[in-house]
Design a protein around this motif. Structure first.
Motif, PDB file in Angstrom:
ATOM      1  N   ASP A  30       1.696 -31.911   1.766  1.00 18.94           N
ATOM      2  CA  ASP A  30       1.167 -33.109   2.401  1.00 18.94           C
ATOM      3  C   ASP A  30      -0.360 -33.086   2.453  1.00 18.94           C
ATOM      4  O   ASP A  30      -1.013 -34.104   2.242  1.00 18.94           O
ATOM      5  N   TRP A  31      -0.939 -31.903   2.730  1.00 21.74           N
ATOM      6  CA  TRP A  31      -2.401 -31.815   2.763  1.00 21.74           C
ATOM      7  C   TRP A  31      -3.001 -32.160   1.406  1.00 21.74           C
ATOM      8  O   TRP A  31      -3.956 -32.939   1.315  1.00 21.74           O
ATOM      9  N   MET A  32      -2.473 -31.586   0.333  1.00 24.30           N
ATOM     10  CA  MET A  32      -3.023 -31.848  -0.986  1.00 24.30           C
ATOM     11  C   MET A  32      -2.853 -33.306  -1.385  1.00 24.30           C
ATOM     12  O   MET A  32      -3.752 -33.914  -1.974  1.00 24.30           O
ATOM     13  N   TRP A  33      -1.707 -33.883  -1.055  1.00 21.92           N
ATOM     14  CA  TRP A  33      -1.484 -35.290  -1.396  1.00 21.92           C
ATOM     15  C   TRP A  33      -2.510 -36.188  -0.719  1.00 21.92           C
ATOM     16  O   TRP A  33      -2.910 -37.212  -1.275  1.00 21.92           O
ATOM     17  N   ARG A  34      -2.930 -35.806   0.492  1.00 18.93           N
ATOM     18  CA  ARG A  34      -3.914 -36.610   1.213  1.00 18.93           C
ATOM     19  C   ARG A  34      -5.347 -36.277   0.779  1.00 18.93           C
ATOM     20  O   ARG A  34      -6.189 -37.167   0.638  1.00 18.93           O
ATOM     21  N   ALA A  35      -5.638 -34.993   0.603  1.00 17.67           N
ATOM     22  CA  ALA A  35      -7.001 -34.572   0.287  1.00 17.67           C
ATOM     23  C   ALA A  35      -7.396 -34.939  -1.145  1.00 17.67           C
ATOM     24  O   ALA A  35      -8.552 -35.274  -1.411  1.00 17.67           O
ATOM     25  N   SER A  36      -6.439 -34.862  -2.061  1.00 15.99           N
ATOM     26  CA  SER A  36      -6.716 -35.177  -3.463  1.00 15.99           C
ATOM     27  C   SER A  36      -5.537 -35.962  -4.023  1.00 15.99           C
ATOM     28  O   SER A  36      -4.742 -35.450  -4.812  1.00 15.99           O
ATOM     29  N   PRO A  37      -5.408 -37.225  -3.598  1.00 21.83           N
ATOM     30  CA  PRO A  37      -4.216 -38.005  -3.973  1.00 21.83           C
ATOM     31  C   PRO A  37      -4.113 -38.208  -5.480  1.00 21.83           C
ATOM     32  O   PRO A  37      -5.120 -38.305  -6.193  1.00 21.83           O
ATOM     33  N   PHE A  38      -2.865 -38.251  -5.947  1.00 20.92           N
ATOM     34  CA  PHE A  38      -2.621 -38.484  -7.361  1.00 20.92           C
ATOM     35  C   PHE A  38      -2.955 -39.927  -7.721  1.00 20.92           C
ATOM     36  O   PHE A  38      -2.693 -40.853  -6.958  1.00 20.92           O
ATOM     37  N   SER A  91       0.818  -1.219   0.000  1.00 25.94           N
ATOM     38  CA  SER A  91       0.000   0.000   0.000  1.00 25.94           C
ATOM     39  C   SER A  91       0.850   1.267   0.000  1.00 25.94           C
ATOM     40  O   SER A  91       0.356   2.347  -0.293  1.00 25.94           O
ATOM     41  N   THR A  92       2.133   1.158   0.334  1.00 27.19           N
ATOM     42  CA  THR A  92       2.998   2.330   0.344  1.00 27.19           C
ATOM     43  C   THR A  92       3.633   2.594  -1.016  1.00 27.19           C
ATOM     44  O   THR A  92       4.350   3.566  -1.189  1.00 27.19           O
ATOM     45  N   GLY A  93       3.359   1.737  -1.976  1.00 28.47           N
ATOM     46  CA  GLY A  93       3.977   1.880  -3.283  1.00 28.47           C
ATOM     47  C   GLY A  93       5.205   1.019  -3.446  1.00 28.47           C
ATOM     48  O   GLY A  93       5.783   0.951  -4.522  1.00 28.47           O
ATOM     49  N   ARG A  94       5.615   0.313  -2.379  1.00 30.66           N
ATOM     50  CA  ARG A  94       6.780  -0.577  -2.459  1.00 30.66           C
ATOM     51  C   ARG A  94       6.323  -1.996  -2.170  1.00 30.66           C
ATOM     52  O   ARG A  94       5.713  -2.261  -1.128  1.00 30.66           O
ATOM     53  N   PRO A  95       6.611  -2.953  -3.069  1.00 31.98           N
ATOM     54  CA  PRO A  95       6.229  -4.350  -2.812  1.00 31.98           C
ATOM     55  C   PRO A  95       6.883  -4.868  -1.538  1.00 31.98           C
ATOM     56  O   PRO A  95       7.957  -4.411  -1.137  1.00 31.98           O
ATOM     57  N   LYS A  96       6.216  -5.831  -0.894  1.00 32.49           N
ATOM     58  CA  LYS A  96       6.758  -6.403   0.335  1.00 32.49           C
ATOM     59  C   LYS A  96       7.100  -7.873   0.102  1.00 32.49           C
ATOM     60  O   LYS A  96       6.323  -8.610  -0.516  1.00 32.49           O
ATOM     61  N   GLY A  97       8.268  -8.281   0.591  1.00 33.06           N
ATOM     62  CA  GLY A  97       8.736  -9.648   0.404  1.00 33.06           C
ATOM     63  C   GLY A  97       8.278 -10.548   1.538  1.00 33.06           C
ATOM     64  O   GLY A  97       8.540 -10.264   2.708  1.00 33.06           O
ATOM     65  N   VAL A  98       7.613 -11.645   1.216  1.00 30.55           N
ATOM     66  CA  VAL A  98       7.134 -12.606   2.205  1.00 30.55           C
ATOM     67  C   VAL A  98       8.133 -13.755   2.279  1.00 30.55           C
ATOM     68  O   VAL A  98       8.416 -14.397   1.259  1.00 30.55           O
ATOM     69  N   VAL A  99       8.668 -14.001   3.468  1.00 26.58           N
ATOM     70  CA  VAL A  99       9.645 -15.076   3.667  1.00 26.58           C
ATOM     71  C   VAL A  99       8.886 -16.353   4.025  1.00 26.58           C
ATOM     72  O   VAL A  99       8.459 -16.553   5.165  1.00 26.58           O
ATOM     73  N   GLY A 100       8.683 -17.210   3.030  1.00 24.20           N
ATOM     74  CA  GLY A 100       7.983 -18.476   3.250  1.00 24.20           C
ATOM     75  C   GLY A 100       8.920 -19.528   3.800  1.00 24.20           C
ATOM     76  O   GLY A 100      10.125 -19.539   3.508  1.00 24.20           O
ATOM     77  N   LEU A 101       8.384 -20.460   4.595  1.00 22.80           N
ATOM     78  CA  LEU A 101       9.196 -21.456   5.299  1.00 22.80           C
ATOM     79  C   LEU A 101       9.044 -22.847   4.689  1.00 22.80           C
ATOM     80  O   LEU A 101       8.023 -23.178   4.094  1.00 22.80           O
ATOM     81  N   GLN A 102      10.074 -23.660   4.906  1.00 24.97           N
ATOM     82  CA  GLN A 102      10.045 -25.045   4.439  1.00 24.97           C
ATOM     83  C   GLN A 102       8.872 -25.802   5.043  1.00 24.97           C
ATOM     84  O   GLN A 102       8.174 -26.549   4.359  1.00 24.97           O
ATOM     85  N   GLY A 103       8.619 -25.586   6.343  1.00 22.47           N
ATOM     86  CA  GLY A 103       7.541 -26.309   7.002  1.00 22.47           C
ATOM     87  C   GLY A 103       6.181 -25.968   6.439  1.00 22.47           C
ATOM     88  O   GLY A 103       5.315 -26.836   6.289  1.00 22.47           O
ATOM     89  N   GLY A 104       5.967 -24.697   6.119  1.00 17.42           N
ATOM     90  CA  GLY A 104       4.688 -24.293   5.533  1.00 17.42           C
ATOM     91  C   GLY A 104       4.475 -24.916   4.173  1.00 17.42           C
ATOM     92  O   GLY A 104       3.370 -25.377   3.854  1.00 17.42           O
ATOM     93  N   ALA A 105       5.520 -24.925   3.352  1.00 19.03           N
ATOM     94  CA  ALA A 105       5.400 -25.515   2.021  1.00 19.03           C
ATOM     95  C   ALA A 105       5.119 -27.012   2.115  1.00 19.03           C
ATOM     96  O   ALA A 105       4.242 -27.540   1.415  1.00 19.03           O
ATOM     97  N   MET A 106       5.838 -27.711   3.000  1.00 19.83           N
ATOM     98  CA  MET A 106       5.640 -29.147   3.112  1.00 19.83           C
ATOM     99  C   MET A 106       4.269 -29.487   3.692  1.00 19.83           C
ATOM    100  O   MET A 106       3.656 -30.491   3.317  1.00 19.83           O
ATOM    101  N   ASN A 107       3.769 -28.648   4.596  1.00 21.82           N
ATOM    102  CA  ASN A 107       2.427 -28.893   5.128  1.00 21.82           C
ATOM    103  C   ASN A 107       1.391 -28.763   4.015  1.00 21.82           C
ATOM    104  O   ASN A 107       0.449 -29.556   3.914  1.00 21.82           O
ATOM    105  N   ARG A 108       1.573 -27.763   3.145  1.00 23.12           N
ATOM    106  CA  ARG A 108       0.665 -27.564   2.010  1.00 23.12           C
ATOM    107  C   ARG A 108       0.723 -28.754   1.051  1.00 23.12           C
ATOM    108  O   ARG A 108      -0.309 -29.242   0.578  1.00 23.12           O
TER     109      ARG A 108
END
Length: 510
Positions: free
Chosen positions: A42-50, A23-40
């Motif tokens: 694992d959830w998809m693999w279980r909820a909609s398995p390949f 909102s200030t005119g400068r983009p903000k960088g979000v530092v995503g974590l390994q644990g968050g990515a792996m949780n996402r």
């Protein structure tokens, strides 16, 4: 897993930095974590398995957090992945051809692209029989689009995901299942969402969108201004906690503290909640219904847009004294930005000058489609801009009418009529740039479809990007052997139809 030095990774280690609008005119960088990515993952693999033989596609730009799980979600499970170039994604016909050629079985896309595919490819279900899992993300999923989807793809499932970069892409999900489903008693559940409720009988507000329930290891709260839980049916701000939270905004401790707040409901020391700024409510069955934004943030074709960022950039123009930017949806599925501005004394910049000025500071999708000059911005009793009182942009574009070039050929005239309809403008010059008039990629797709439908001119989207004025496009069509031959055949068919009507009229008079 290990980093480049061979040291083992843990859930608290950074996985990526994704930049979002600010909102200030400068983009903000979000530092995503390994644990968050792996949780996402694992959830998809279980909820909609390949399933065996599945094929996924990667079509999202790497600057979007969805690309993280779009790429690694299938690859980490040994599932084939086909990469689709952006120029193909922008062309519905070529995109469907690519999906069919690779036998893609599931895909993620924003609702605006789904609408464009349904508009441009009427037999979408027949063309893509193996693509049975469609994932909607990045924008609110309108009710009418869900109905259109199931009418064309009755056996496919539509999964609506809600989230943000700050919560590892997704926090909640809701599935609208296709085909004939049966409950535990064997009764058919056609036309229902997976909760069994009729999607058309939920009392939702206009534009509301079911976003479902939290994914695994994620907590979602709807809270009032005092951080108290909102009652069922009452709106509240949506807060997200759990495994998916990002570490922080890069080099922005103040913003991090304001958006990642202490979790008053967790007994775990240091637990936090992310303030999304979204407003939602609980339905009686516990499903969450998205209602809109608390602030001025909007989504334009999947891009997160802070209106304040656009306002700050336009306010930096030396001729501008005050400005307000709003998102308008004057026709279904086509949300655009409109800028309202007040000039300094003695100043009167032209619309094109303002547009070019913004292009130097902003991404193209942040540049408003319409600019409206006002003597003063309307205010509410408490002194804030009354955005509901802002007038609709003038379709006539009277300031430019005197210099607009008229069509010189019948082909230019017909193309011009299509442009005016798609751009929602009464006046367009044949030499004007489509994108300077507020055009964008999804509108290019509509232009392509109407050229084929009305003039029998079949051009790839890339040609429309290459020739962004009516005169240039008409010249390209006239000079292309394939396109001009198709157009000439269309004209001949039209002449034959007129001749037959004339003969029938003469016979009737006799």
């Amino acid at each position: 897993a290990a980093d480049l030095c061979g040291a083992p990774l843990c859930g608290e280690d950074a996985a990526y930095v994704i930049y979002t609008s600010g909102s200030t005119g400068r983009p903000k960088g979000v530092v995503g974590l390994q644990g968050g990515a792996m949780n996402r993952f694992d959830w998809m693999w279980r909820a909609s398995p390949f399933r065996e033989g599945e094929v996924c596609c990667q079509k999202t730009a790497l600057s979007f957090v969805d690309s993280v799980w779009e790429i690694f979600g299938p690859l980490l499970q040994g599932v084939s992945l086909t990469v689709i170039p952006q120029e193909v994604v922008n062309d519905p016909g070529r995109l469907v051809d690519a999906l069919a050629a690779s036998n893609v079985t599931r895909m993620t896309l924003v609702p605006s692209l789904l609408r464009a595919l349904l508009d441009a490819v009427p037999d979408l279900g027949a063309r893509l029989p193996r693509l049975t899992i469609w994932v909607s993300s990045g924008e609110a999923l309108p009710r009418d689009l869900i109905e259109r989807f199931h009418a064309v793809l009755p056996e496919a499932s539509l999964l609506n995901l809600y989230g943000a970069s700050e919560v590892s892409a997704d926090a909640t999900f809701h599935e609208f299942a296709g085909g004939t489903k049966r409950d535990d008693n064997g009764r058919e559940e056609n036309g229902k969402d997976v909760s069994g409720r009729d999607e058309n009988d939920r009392g939702g507000a206009p534009g509301a969108s079911l976003i479902g329930r939290p994914i695994a290891n994620t907590q979602v709260y709807l809270l009032d201004r005092k951080m108290n839980p909102a009652p069922i049916g009452a709106p509240g701000e949506l807060y997200v906690g759990g495994a998916g939270l990002a570490r922080a905004y890069l080099h922005a401790p103040g913003l991090t503290a304001a958006r990642f707040v202490p979790d008053p409901f967790s007994g775990r020391e240091g637990a936090r909640l992310f303030r999304t700024g979204d407003i939602a409510r609980y339905m009686p069955d516990g499903v969450i219904d998205y209602l809109g934004r608390l602030d001025d943030q909007v989504k334009i074709r999947g891009h997160r847009v802070e209106l304040g960022e656009v306002e700050a950039a336009l306010r930096a123009h030396p001729a501008i004294r005050d400005v307000a930017v709003v998102a308008r949806q004057d026709e279904p599925g086509n949300q655009r930005l409109a800028a309202y501005y007040v000039c300094r004394d003695g100043e009167d910049p032209q619309t094109n000058d303002l547009r070019q000025f913004l292009k130097l500071a902003l991404q193209d999708y942040l540049v408003p489609s319409a600019f409206v000059k006002l003597e003063v911005l309307p205010l509410t009793p408490n002194g804030k801009v009354d955005k509901r009182a802002l007038p609709a942009p003038d379709r006539s574009r009277s300031e430019a009418n005197a210099v607009l070039a008229s069509p010189r050929t019948e082909l230019e005239r017909k193309i011009l009529e299509i442009w005016k309809e798609v751009l929602n403008l009464d006046a367009v010059g044949v030499d004007e740039n489509f994108f300077d008039l507020g055009g964008q990629s999804l509108l290019v797709i509509r232009i392509q479809g109407l050229l084929k439908e009305r003039l029998d001119i079949d051009l790839p989207v890339a040609e429309l990007f290459k020739h962004p004025s009516v005169s240039a496009l008409a010249a390209s069509v006239a000079g292309s052997d394939d396109a001009s031959a198709s157009y000439r055949q269309s004209l001949e068919r039209g002449k034959r139809r007129k001749a037959r009507r004339r003969l029938r009229g003469q016979a009737a008079r006799k």
